[in-house]
Scaffold this motif. Sequence first.
Motif, PDB file in Angstrom:
ATOM      1  N   ALA A 149     -25.276  45.830   2.978  1.00 43.91           N
ATOM      2  CA  ALA A 149     -24.960  46.743   1.881  1.00 43.91           C
ATOM      3  C   ALA A 149     -24.437  45.983   0.664  1.00 43.91           C
ATOM      4  O   ALA A 149     -24.775  46.302  -0.485  1.00 43.91           O
ATOM      5  N   ILE A 150     -23.599  44.976   0.904  1.00 43.93           N
ATOM      6  CA  ILE A 150     -23.065  44.170  -0.200  1.00 43.93           C
ATOM      7  C   ILE A 150     -24.187  43.400  -0.888  1.00 43.93           C
ATOM      8  O   ILE A 150     -24.262  43.348  -2.124  1.00 43.93           O
ATOM      9  N   GLU A 162     -27.659  42.851  -5.900  1.00 42.18           N
ATOM     10  CA  GLU A 162     -28.936  42.619  -6.576  1.00 42.18           C
ATOM     11  C   GLU A 162     -28.963  43.215  -7.973  1.00 42.18           C
ATOM     12  O   GLU A 162     -29.674  42.731  -8.849  1.00 42.18           O
ATOM     13  N   SER A 163     -28.173  44.262  -8.190  1.00 46.24           N
ATOM     14  CA  SER A 163     -28.181  44.932  -9.492  1.00 46.24           C
ATOM     15  C   SER A 163     -27.012  44.506 -10.380  1.00 46.24           C
ATOM     16  O   SER A 163     -26.861  45.024 -11.489  1.00 46.24           O
ATOM     17  N   LEU A 164     -26.184  43.583  -9.900  1.00 42.21           N
ATOM     18  CA  LEU A 164     -25.010  43.168 -10.664  1.00 42.21           C
ATOM     19  C   LEU A 164     -25.294  41.916 -11.481  1.00 42.21           C
ATOM     20  O   LEU A 164     -25.956  40.998 -11.003  1.00 42.21           O
ATOM     21  N   GLU A 165     -24.764  41.893 -12.694  1.00 38.10           N
ATOM     22  CA  GLU A 165     -24.897  40.709 -13.531  1.00 38.10           C
ATOM     23  C   GLU A 165     -24.150  39.524 -12.912  1.00 38.10           C
ATOM     24  O   GLU A 165     -24.611  38.386 -12.963  1.00 38.10           O
ATOM     25  N   ILE A 166     -22.985  39.824 -12.322  1.00 38.75           N
ATOM     26  CA  ILE A 166     -22.225  38.807 -11.590  1.00 38.75           C
ATOM     27  C   ILE A 166     -22.087  39.304 -10.150  1.00 38.75           C
ATOM     28  O   ILE A 166     -21.282  40.198  -9.879  1.00 38.75           O
ATOM     29  N   PRO A 167     -22.852  38.780  -9.218  1.00 32.23           N
ATOM     30  CA  PRO A 167     -22.731  39.233  -7.824  1.00 32.23           C
ATOM     31  C   PRO A 167     -21.330  38.948  -7.284  1.00 32.23           C
ATOM     32  O   PRO A 167     -20.761  37.891  -7.555  1.00 32.23           O
TER      33      PRO A 167
END
Length: 670
Positions: A644-645, A650-655
């Motif tokens: 899930a994390i 995948e959609s975050l600018e900074i994972p």
Amino acid sequence: MVDYIVTVFTADLLNATTLNNVHIKLVGTDGESKRTWLMGLKGLASFFRGAESCFTVNCSTSLGKLVLIELDKNHLPLFPEDSWFPAKVEVKSPEGDTYTFPIYRWITDCEVHRFREGTALTIIDDTHPLGRYARQEELQQRAKDYCWHVYAEGIPHCIDAEDPLSLPCEVQFSFTKKTEFAYDAATGLMDLELKGLADYKAKWTDMDAIKRAFWYKLSHIPNYVQEHWKEDAFFSYQFLNGINPMMIQRCTTLPENFPVTDDMVFLSGQGSLTDEMKKGNIFLCDYKLLDGLKANTINGKKQYLMAPLVLLHKRPDDTLMPIAIQLKQTPADDNPIFLPTDSEYDWLIAKIFVRSADFNEHQLNVHLLRTHLLAEVFAVSLLRNIPMVHPLYKLLIPHTRYTLQINVLARVTLISPTGIFTQFTASGGEAMTTILKRSLSSLTYRSLCIPEDIADRGLEDVPNFYYRDDGLKLWDIIHRFVKGVLSYYYKKDTEVQDDPELQKWISDIFEHGFLSQAATGIPERFTTVAELVKFVTMVIFTCSAQHAAVNSGQYDFCGWMPNTPSSLQLPPPTKKGKTSKEKMLQTFPDVNVTVKSMATVWLLSKHSSDSVYLGQYPEGHFSEDTPCKLIKAFQGQLKVLSAAIKARNESLEIPYTFMDPAEVENSVSI
């Protein structure tokens, strides 16, 4: 005559092999075998690394239920005494029962070593005299091997060991870990291609020079930090998802020493601090712990460490932005409140002083004290007071792996009088001990339990707070696992109350870890199963998830020095309009301070190739079906969370990866 089939498993570790003669004695409820030389068809290869070798032990009659085994080894005339790392021994009785004896430790001498059968037993359930005797003998030896030491008054006590070699072998680094760590430590500057700058005691003259020093070993996040470190949004982001998510709290009333007015932060009367605080949109970071400290002297120059207050505002679009910074605790004409509307470099230098304060607060309080030193206390108390056969030992021992040695190394190489942190950070020297003392005196049990800590700081509904989101889920998974295991062995509260080993464990933690300060809220004894479950959950969370959250991203966020300077060598501005780009460069730490700090945070962010991650238990300490099934369920839940994390990232600018179970080590090992 009856035969017992003995299978010895030597661990698949470097240097685990022994060429010595190995002997065994089986001890049961109805008798014991003779001391038997384990000589099989494999000959000297019987105890090679990774070997699984079978032997037969003859007895005149059945020994009844096996309670323990005795192992010893002695060297052949032409062979030196060596070290051996047996993983476990399995014994099949003539009645068809199979007994497992977990070992997982080095045997380095020719003494007799006793190991209990794998069924976990509290002292109440351990009714056989032989078992009771072995239990007592083990703890007496452990009390000699693991002694408490006062490193400095007012901070948690530690293991009494001058260097790693003085630690018992069973808690030292593996050969792999030792070799990799020594290599990385010795070549850190070289690996970062900074060796030529390590002794260069000059100021930085331009930003391009810093970039040239930083270009090596860049990944996505360090590169992002370099590009965005000046931005207000990223400055605020780090209070939530950087390496120090422990400072920010919701602000419902402005501190009296932080006189921010509506006119300062809202243009043309377009808002009210009072109204925004009522809506829950105002947040505060207060570094009062650093107030009044004597900063370090580096390269013969006085350094500066502030105790700032930072006010942040959550906008309607859910972005968090800084709106006011005061760099000293006491309001004064020479202590202006800096605002985003100030000149570019006035505002930027204010943020730089905040980030430097955050570095020192993070390293000594959030990282060193709240994870490393507490994990060591938990480990030493466990090893002194809880025998191997106890369910608590089996549950917690994986979460102590390498902790004692990494902390001994920290005391020798990082925070000693000649250590890296002592020499190259603003808080080095006498300020270091003061910060640790203040940190411990202000520490609470609630702040170590993430559900309560998040609630107490009013951060339950802050958007985009991934440390909270992942941490709460991890806490819940760990809590359910711990509850399942401990409830299997402790059916009633009275069983907890009547377990003297368990009570001595928490009593030692209260005394040596929290210096008997009742105000911390740390229990002095356990009265219920629920209390025990919560505390053990906190221990595992602290040693694994919390440490990963505040450790793993150190190079990511601190490698680019302007984002997180370890020290600053000019005082903060006392008036606005006086700061320039040149003044900022002169304020930054010298070149050698920068590169030494960069190499250190790089080393402290590296995992070793033999790391063991959360939920992985290569050492099978539990043998009963119920705890083994609970471990499998625990591993399954961690895999679901990890997936899930990864999907969210995948959609975050900074994972945000620091609390992904696949990236979280079981223990404080770096």
